[in-house]
Every structure is written in structure tokens, then in C-alpha cells.
Design a protein around this motif. Structure first.
Motif, PDB file in Angstrom:
ATOM      1  N   ASP A  95      38.487  37.560  47.508  1.00 16.62           N
ATOM      2  CA  ASP A  95      39.040  37.257  46.172  1.00 16.62           C
ATOM      3  C   ASP A  95      38.258  38.029  45.109  1.00 16.62           C
ATOM      4  OD1 ASP A  95      40.932  35.439  47.112  1.00 16.62           O
ATOM      5  OD2 ASP A  95      39.493  33.780  47.068  1.00 16.62           O
ATOM      6  N   LEU A  96      36.928  38.035  45.256  1.00 17.48           N
ATOM      7  CA  LEU A  96      36.108  38.722  44.250  1.00 17.48           C
ATOM      8  C   LEU A  96      36.296  40.243  44.351  1.00 17.48           C
ATOM      9  CD1 LEU A  96      32.752  36.707  44.327  1.00 17.48           C
ATOM     10  CD2 LEU A  96      34.596  36.569  42.656  1.00 17.48           C
ATOM     11  N   MET A  97      36.438  40.734  45.573  1.00 16.68           N
ATOM     12  CA  MET A  97      36.611  42.184  45.753  1.00 16.68           C
ATOM     13  C   MET A  97      37.929  42.651  45.128  1.00 16.68           C
ATOM     14  SD  MET A  97      33.875  42.927  47.244  1.00 16.68           S
ATOM     15  CE  MET A  97      33.999  44.628  47.715  1.00 16.68           C
ATOM     16  N   GLN A  98      38.939  41.753  45.160  1.00 18.56           N
ATOM     17  CA  GLN A  98      40.258  42.156  44.671  1.00 18.56           C
ATOM     18  C   GLN A  98      40.475  41.878  43.183  1.00 18.56           C
ATOM     19  OE1 GLN A  98      42.770  40.152  47.470  1.00 18.56           O
ATOM     20  NE2 GLN A  98      41.864  41.359  49.137  1.00 18.56           N
ATOM     21  N   SER A  99      39.509  41.197  42.544  1.00 14.98           N
ATOM     22  CA  SER A  99      39.705  40.868  41.125  1.00 14.98           C
ATOM     23  C   SER A  99      38.946  41.840  40.241  1.00 14.98           C
ATOM     24  CB  SER A  99      39.177  39.458  40.835  1.00 14.98           C
ATOM     25  OG  SER A  99      39.838  38.533  41.629  1.00 14.98           O
ATOM     26  N   LYS A 129      23.127  39.710  47.821  1.00 12.25           N
ATOM     27  CA  LYS A 129      23.756  40.569  46.817  1.00 12.25           C
ATOM     28  C   LYS A 129      25.088  41.063  47.364  1.00 12.25           C
ATOM     29  CE  LYS A 129      21.211  44.135  45.725  1.00 12.25           C
ATOM     30  NZ  LYS A 129      20.197  45.043  45.223  1.00 12.25           N
ATOM     31  N   GLN A 130      26.123  41.097  46.536  1.00 15.36           N
ATOM     32  CA  GLN A 130      27.408  41.633  46.987  1.00 15.36           C
ATOM     33  C   GLN A 130      27.706  42.896  46.181  1.00 15.36           C
ATOM     34  OE1 GLN A 130      28.937  39.974  49.441  1.00 15.36           O
ATOM     35  NE2 GLN A 130      28.018  37.936  49.341  1.00 15.36           N
ATOM     36  N   ALA A 131      28.725  43.654  46.606  1.00 19.96           N
ATOM     37  CA  ALA A 131      29.060  44.898  45.886  1.00 19.96           C
ATOM     38  C   ALA A 131      30.199  44.613  44.915  1.00 19.96           C
ATOM     39  CB  ALA A 131      29.463  45.974  46.889  1.00 19.96           C
ATOM     40  N   LEU A 132      29.843  44.242  43.661  1.00 23.49           N
ATOM     41  CA  LEU A 132      30.874  43.792  42.714  1.00 23.49           C
ATOM     42  C   LEU A 132      30.927  44.655  41.459  1.00 23.49           C
ATOM     43  CD1 LEU A 132      30.257  39.900  42.941  1.00 23.49           C
ATOM     44  CD2 LEU A 132      31.946  41.257  44.195  1.00 23.49           C
ATOM     45  N   SER A 133      30.628  45.954  41.602  1.00 24.17           N
ATOM     46  CA  SER A 133      30.543  46.769  40.379  1.00 24.17           C
ATOM     47  C   SER A 133      31.900  46.917  39.681  1.00 24.17           C
ATOM     48  CB  SER A 133      29.940  48.138  40.703  1.00 24.17           C
ATOM     49  OG  SER A 133      30.750  48.736  41.692  1.00 24.17           O
ATOM     50  N   HIS A 134      32.999  46.611  40.407  1.00 22.89           N
ATOM     51  CA  HIS A 134      34.338  46.718  39.798  1.00 22.89           C
ATOM     52  C   HIS A 134      34.664  45.488  38.938  1.00 22.89           C
ATOM     53  CE1 HIS A 134      34.521  44.171  43.291  1.00 22.89           C
ATOM     54  NE2 HIS A 134      35.566  43.587  42.736  1.00 22.89           N
ATOM     55  N   ALA A 166      28.136  43.351  38.970  1.00 24.41           N
ATOM     56  CA  ALA A 166      29.259  42.995  38.094  1.00 24.41           C
ATOM     57  C   ALA A 166      28.835  43.133  36.629  1.00 24.41           C
ATOM     58  CB  ALA A 166      29.707  41.566  38.381  1.00 24.41           C
ATOM     59  N   GLN A 167      29.842  43.395  35.767  1.00 18.69           N
ATOM     60  CA  GLN A 167      29.511  43.653  34.355  1.00 18.69           C
ATOM     61  C   GLN A 167      29.941  42.494  33.465  1.00 18.69           C
ATOM     62  OE1 GLN A 167      31.210  47.653  33.584  1.00 18.69           O
ATOM     63  NE2 GLN A 167      31.237  47.651  35.835  1.00 18.69           N
ATOM     64  N   ALA A 168      28.986  42.025  32.652  1.00 24.11           N
ATOM     65  CA  ALA A 168      29.281  40.881  31.781  1.00 24.11           C
ATOM     66  C   ALA A 168      30.182  41.314  30.630  1.00 24.11           C
ATOM     67  CB  ALA A 168      27.988  40.297  31.240  1.00 24.11           C
ATOM     68  N   LEU A 169      31.251  40.558  30.402  1.00 21.29           N
ATOM     69  CA  LEU A 169      32.137  40.838  29.265  1.00 21.29           C
ATOM     70  C   LEU A 169      31.453  40.395  27.973  1.00 21.29           C
ATOM     71  CD1 LEU A 169      35.318  39.414  30.990  1.00 21.29           C
ATOM     72  CD2 LEU A 169      35.104  41.775  30.187  1.00 21.29           C
TER      73      LEU A 169
END
Ligand SMILES: Cc1cc2nc3c(=O)[nH]c(=O)nc-3n(C[C@H](O)[C@H](O)[C@H](O)COP(=O)(O)O)c2cc1C
Length: 456
Positions: A95-99, A129-134, A166-169
Motif C-alpha cells: 500500500d505504501l509503495m503504491q501511494s 527502514k523501507q524505501a519510500l522516497s516516492h 519519505a518527504q514531509a508535506l
């Protein structure tokens, strides 16, 4: 056919008709709930153009974060942004990879711990740690600054998301006791992201006026603090709640910080019952809310109160399962509402494991519990008095002693409800369950919604 055969036939017919009416009632009520759920989901269905929905994850014990997550979704939906709202434990790494965008509304319990419906997410996804840079994310952290680990889980989640790339909005927002200014900041960010003008403020929770109709000390001469049975009547609106729900009470001396209590009755009682222990601070003065409810407010006084649905602690899908109800002290309140509901529904597979100090003074609702035993509403009752013998024993010791029974009830698909103190009892019960069925067994119970807690 003789006279008694005719009577028997009439009685049998009445029973069959009553049974069919009961089944019909349950079916209609379930259908109503399903339709409402479908309407909620349909109202928030992703737009037809296939736009990627924003993931909105909530971590909530008593429902505040869940409610704010839905409010967030409704606000985005109005602005044309599709969303998917779900408990954190139901979010997978896929779910996180696809969002591309995710919003989290999370509360904190214990020592900076996640609520129960986020524990799987915390143990399975956040342990590495996961790969969530998107992923772009925003976090609304609910908490109470009186606790040492203010918004602890919100901060842990934020730093794990950052470490995972991941990037904070925007900076994660801490809302101290539902602070309106913090909620407004959250709304402001959402409006900005969704490209709409600021929407009107979300309403602060509204309280209704209730009348304190009766109060009785349940443990005169106890070695512990006095504990009171309270009965409250709604003055204005019709009151709607379910077994397992909570109330929030505002004491006149502290209008900023509502206190939560588990409801000990069901609507058929006509009144909200509470079980309140009178707190005293170290300097001997009374606790603000408990002192107000148990002493300063006179019978007949008006109390500001609101009912809070506690979806994690309602029976829901567990209503057809056997129940093991475990608790101590004032935790009996939440268990009593369930037992009353079970008695009203004719559900008899109930096992109460309750602990207090001394049988002579602290056996709250003794007559009622004995009556439930006699009527078969309680198939088993283990009341454990810690100080009635040389060696202290607690509910968790009773569970270990009855390990075989616990396994057999769980094999019969039982659900476990725990209500009472977080310190000592809740951890002790979890450790005992882990000894009895293993940590995978406990995890499975959580996953299946068969391990529910209202602990404080
Ligand atoms: C037993 C208990 C423990 C809590 N522990 C903490 C804590 O350690 N840190 C914190 O910031 N808030 C703590 N809180 C406050 C909750 O996080 C806060 O009330 C939140 O709004 C609850 O949201 P929920 O209804 O979604 O679960 C605690 C509340 C309770 C009742």
C-alpha cells in the motif's frame, strides 16, 4: 390431542415466532449497518478518472483519531481528492509503495506506544527502514502533554517515515487534547494541498447536560480509595450508546481537559452508569474530575458529558463468539456493560476474570455477579482477591492457572476483552496470554479482532 398438548403447541408456536422475530431484528439491524458502511464508502469513492487516492491511515484506541481521519477524508473528497481511509494495521508495505501521498492521524498510549490497531504496523513495518522516497506524507499526532511521552508514537512514526526517505508535506502537527488551534493548522495544510480556500473550522466536541441521579459508595471500609457507582440521566437529547462505549466528562474546574470513563450500563437501563474511583493527590486534595463526580457535585447536579463510541471495545463481530472478560478495579465498568448486553441477548458463554483487593470490601456488584452465575449468564467466574491470602494473586495468575481452559475457550473461537489498569494488569495479562498461546497466537487474536482492550 389433550389440553396440555394444545398448551404445549401454543407455547412452542409463540417461541418459534419470537425466535424468528429476534432473527429478523438482528438481520435488519445488520443490514442497516452494512448499508450505512456502503454509503460512507461510496461517498468517498475514488474519482472516475482513476486519480491515485490519498491514503489516510489512523491509529486510534478510543476513536478520536479515527473520527478525525474520516473528517479529513470528507474534507478532501469535497475538494475532489479521492481518498482511502484505513486503520494503520491494515496498511501493507505494498500500500505504501503504491501511494504517492499519505496522511496519518495517530494517537499515543502507554509509554509512547501505538494504540492496539497500529501495533502490527509498528512491529512489522516500522522495525526496519523501507524505501519510500516516492511518498509524500503529513502526520497529525494526537496526545496529552500530561504524559511523559507526549505524542510519542506520532514522533516515532514521523522519524521512521523520514528515515525511509519519505518527504514531509509539512511539519507533523501535535494536538494536545484535541487542541482546536492544532486542528485548524491541519485543516489549513489540507486546504492548501487540495487547492481550496480554508474551510470552516471543525467543531469542537459538544457536550450535553446530564443529571446526576444517584451515587453510592461501593466499598466502604476498603483499604483502597473509595469507589462509587454513579447513575446519570440525559436532560436534553435521547442518549444512544453501545456496550463498551466511553463518556467524556468536563469538570467545572477544568474545562480544557475532559476525563474519560467506561460506561457500565446499556441503554435498556435508561441511565449511564459509571464506576469512579476517587483520586487524591499527594497533598491530600481531591482529583479534579473524580472529586467533582464523587463528592463535590451533589445528587441532582448537572454534569457536562458526551458519549463516545469506542469501536475497538464494542462487541461488533465478536457478538456471536464466547467471551473471556478480564479486568481489575474500576475496569469492571466496561465488562459490566458487556455482561448486561450478553444477558439481554441470551448469550451465555461468558467467563469473567476480575481482580480487586479484599472480598469483604471490594467485591463490586457482588449480588449482580452472583445472580448472573445462578442464571447461567456467567458460565465461569473467577474473582481474584489479591490480599485475601499470604501470597498476592492477580488476574494474570488466575489465567496461567487456568491455561487449559483459556486454550479451550480460544479453540472454541472466544474473544478476549480486557478493561482496567494499564500498569500491572494489562501488561501482566498480555504476558500470561503469551505464555499460554505464544506470541504468534496473541498476534493472530489481534489480527482477527478477538483481543480488545480498554485500558488506562
Ligand atoms: C491510558 C492512556 C494513556 C495515554 N498515554 C499517552 C502518552 O503516553 N502520550 C500522549 O501524548 N498521550 C497519551 N494519551 C492521550 C491520548 O493519546 C489522547 O487522548 C488521544 O486523543 C486519544 O486518541 P484516540 O481516541 O484516537 O485513541 C493517553 C491516554 C490514555 C487514556
Amino acid at each position: 390431542m389433550n389440553w396440555s398438548d394444545t398448551t404445549r403447541l401454543i407455547v412452542a408456536t409463540i417461541l418459534v415466532v419470537a425466535y424468528l422475530a429476534l432473527c429478523g431484528g438482528i438481520y435488519l439491524s445488520e443490514r442497516r449497518k452494512r448499508r450505512q458502511a456502503l454509503r460512507d464508502a461510496a461517498a468517498l469513492r475514488p474519482a472516475a478518472d482513476g486519480a491515485q487516492p490519498w491514503l489516510i491511515g489512523y491509529a486510534s484506541q478510543t476513536g478520536s483519531a479515527e473520527q478525525l481521519a474520516w473528517q479529513t477524508a470528507r474534507m478532501l473528497h469535497t475538494a475532489g481528492v479521492p481518498t482511502r481511509v484505513t486503520a494503520l494495521s491494515d496498511i501493507s508495505i505494498d500500500d505504501l509503495m503504491q501511494s504517492e501521498r499519505a496522511l496519518f492521524v495517530v494517537s499515543t498510549y502507554g509509554e509512547g506506544d501505538p494504540p492496539d490497531n497500529a501495533s502490527l504496523f509498528a512491529t512489522k513495518l516500522m522495525n526496519a527502514k523501507q524505501a519510500l522516497s516516492h511518498l509524500h506524507f503529513g502526520v497529525l499526532m494526537l496526545g496529552d502533554s500530561h504524559y511523559a511521552h507526549f505524542c510519542g508514537f506520532g514522533h516515532t512514526l514521523t522519524s521512521w517515515l523520514r528515515k525511509s526517505g519519505a518527504q514531509a508535506l509539512f511539519e507533523s502537527i501535535a494536538a494536545d487534547n484535541g487542541n482546536t488551534k492544532a486542528l485548524h493548522t491541519w485543516q489549513h495544510h489540507l486546504s492548501h494541498l487540495a487547492g481550496t480556500a480554508d474551510t470552516p473550522d471543525w467543531q469542537a466536541p459538544s457536550y450535553q447536560q446530564w443529571r446526576l441521579a444517584a451515587r453510592q459508595c461501593l466499598n466502604p471500609d476498603s483499604a483502597g480509595a473509595p469507589t462509587f457507582h454513579l447513575e446519570l440521566e440525559a436532560i436534553t437529547d435521547e442518549a444512544i450508546w453501545e456496550a463498551g462505549d466511553l463518556v467524556q466528562v468536563l469538570a467545572p474546574a477544568d474545562q480544557e481537559r475532559p476525563r474519560e470513563y467506561s460506561v457500565a450500563s446499556i441503554p435498556a437501563d435508561g441511565r449511564v452508569h459509571l464506576l469512579v474511583r476517587q483520586e487524591r493527590r499527594e497533598d491530600g486534595t481531591l482529583g479534579i474530575a473524580s472529586g467533582w463526580l464523587t463528592e463535590q457535585a451533589l445528587v441532582g447536579a448537572t454534569i457536562d458529558l458526551r458519549l463516545r463510541p469506542h469501536s475497538n471495545f464494542r462487541l461488533g463481530d465478536n457478538q456471536h463468539r464466547p467471551l473471556i472478560l478480564i479486568g481489575n478495579g474500576t475496569g469492571l465498568a466496561g465488562l459490566r456493560s458487556h455482561l448486561k448486553a450478553r444477558a439481554a441477548n441470551g448469550m451465555q458463554r461468558n467467563w469473567l476474570v476480575f481482580g480487586e483487593r479484599n472480598a469483604a470490601n471490594d467485591f463490586y456488584y457482588r449480588d449482580e455477579i452472583m445472580a448472573w452465575q445462578n442464571q447461567g449468564v456467567l458460565e465461569r467466574a473467577d474473582i481474584v482477591f489479591s490480599r485475601d491470602q499470604e501470597q498476592r494473586i492477580y488476574v494474570q495468575d488466575k489465567l496461567r492457572e487456568q491455561a487449559e481452559q483459556v486454550r479451550s475457550w480460544l479453540a472454541a473461537d472466544a474473544a478476549i476483552y480486557v478493561c482496567g489498569s494499564l500498569e500491572g494488569m494489562a501488561g501482566g495479562v498480555e504476558a500470561a496470554l503469551t505464555d499460554i498461546i505464544g506470541s504468534t497466537g496473541v498476534e493472530q487474536l489481534i489480527e482477527q479482532g478477538r483481543y480488545r482492550r480498554d485500558v488506562y
